[in-house]
Design a protein around this motif. Structure first.
Motif: not given
Lengths: 333, 61
Positions: A216-233
């Motif tokens: 779910k987390w390492f599936d490009f290109p979805r990973t790119l917008w999922l980086m919102v989570f660590p960035a926001a944290t």
């Protein structure tokens, strides 16, 4: 034209998720204040207890609500999850009992008796928080047996204690003033370091343990917008650090900021976890739909929720409004 | 369904023993403490109790 059938499983998932989240958030700060007791002087301890006095027992309503929803709406998950977590749940309840009694009796006691109840209040808060972290650690690894999984759960337990200390300390910044408020800023930073450890640990371990989560987390290109989570944290963590500096001014509006940022960290972590696990309720084993009660039962239960939930939300908002403002030491003694 | 058939499959005898002893220990602390507290309040009597400054409930904001 007919509407597609409404999915009550999703609705109950949302209610359960919100219930658990509000429990973690609300009981989290009062457990955190309990764990900070030994760090404070006797007069500060009175102020700290007064700052959570009007709220702490209502906060635990959300735990009862969450477990109740799990039993009623997802009975199979209730059996699997609480069966697997039997001992941590028992230990948590014992911690909450000690804490509740100590809360009532410490004000009646004098001398070393009061020290004893203060110690039990700390111990109960710590046991309950640590066990909740252990439960989370066991839950996200799917209750796997083995030394590594247990070590992981114990570390999540320690991190959640740090997380609750962060919530508790930022709550004290909001509810107190003067020397205690300044000390609470230092405690908040200390808690933040534990949160950083915990978030990093869980974020790295969950994809390693479960292929489903990794996918779910390492599936490009979805990973790119999922980086919102660590960035926001990271952003929220940075804000907590900034707003707890020694030079931080106090005043209306300023004092609430660290608590809001701490809440944001918990909210992001919770959403990330929900994204990882959905649609499972026991990871890789049991989906929400497998575990749910009969659709008719879910519909009937919803009637109850429509009546009860507005009351709980209503009195929660009401009590926080009535007891707003700074806490004073003489509320209890 | 008989009681024996409804036992959680993951539950072991030692789990039950540990939890029973744990609850027992907590109640052994709580109950005597509560009784001792009530006994002390009763022994102090109503005269002195009313001499306390303000009842807790009245002082709540």
């Amino acid at each position: 034209m007919s509407l597609p059938p409404f999915d009550f499983v999703l609705l109950w998932t949302a209610i359960l998720g919100l219930g658990v989240f509000f429990y973690v958030l609300l009981d989290g700060f009062d457990l955190g204040v309990g764990m900070l007791m030994p760090a404070a002087s006797p007069s500060e301890q009175s102020t700290m207890v007064a700052s959570i006095g009007p709220f702490w027992d209502a906060n635990e309503t959300w735990l009862v609500l969450g477990i109740g929803i799990l039993l009623a709406a997802f009975p199979i998950a209730h059996g699997v999850v609480l069966g697997a977590l039997y001992l941590p749940v028992v230990a948590m309840l014992i911690g909450l009992m000690l804490r509740g009694v100590a809360f009532e009796l410490r004000v009646k006691a004098q001398g070393w008796h009061r020290d004893l109840w203060n110690w039990l209040f700390w111990a109960g808060s710590f046991i309950a928080s640590f066990c909740q972290g252990v439960m989370l650690g066991r839950y996200i690894t799917g209750f796997e047996r083995g030394f590594g999984y247990w070590a992981f759960a114990l570390m999540v337990g320690a991190s959640l204690c740090g997380g609750y200390v962060l919530l508790g300390a930022t709550w004290l910044i909001l509810k107190t003033e003067g020397a205690l408020q300044r000390r609470a800023r230092g405690w908040a930073r200390w808690g933040l370091l534990w949160v950083a450890l915990g978030v990093a640990l869980v974020s790295l371990a969950t994809p390693l343990v479960s292929e489903t989560v990794r996918g779910k987390w390492f599936d490009f290109p979805r990973t790119l917008w999922l980086m919102v989570f660590p960035a926001a944290t990271l952003a929220a963590g940075f804000m907590v650090w900034r707003w707890t500096g020694a030079a931080q001014r106090s005043g209306k509006g300023q004092d609430a900021k660290p608590f809001c940022a701490a809440v944001a960290i918990f909210a992001i972590a919770f959403l990330g976890l929900a994204y990882s696990i959905f649609p499972f309720v026991v990871i890789d084993r049991l989906t929400l739909w497998d575990a749910a009660a009969h659709p008719t039962a879910l519909k009937a239960l919803f009637l109850g929720a429509v009546i009860v939930l507005p009351f709980i939300v209503g009195y929660t908002i009401l009590s926080y409004r009535i007891f707003g403002g700074k806490a004073k030491a003489n509320l209890y003694d | 369904m008989r009681t024996a058939q409804s036992v959680s499959p993951s539950l072991t005898g030692s789990d039950v023993l540990i939890s029973l002893l744990g609850y027992g220990a907590v109640y052994l602390i709580m109950f005597p403490a509560g009784v001792a507290l009530m006994a002390r309040i009763v022994a102090r009597g109503p005269g002195e109790a009313s001499a306390e400054p303000v009842a807790e409930d009245e002082r709540r904001p």
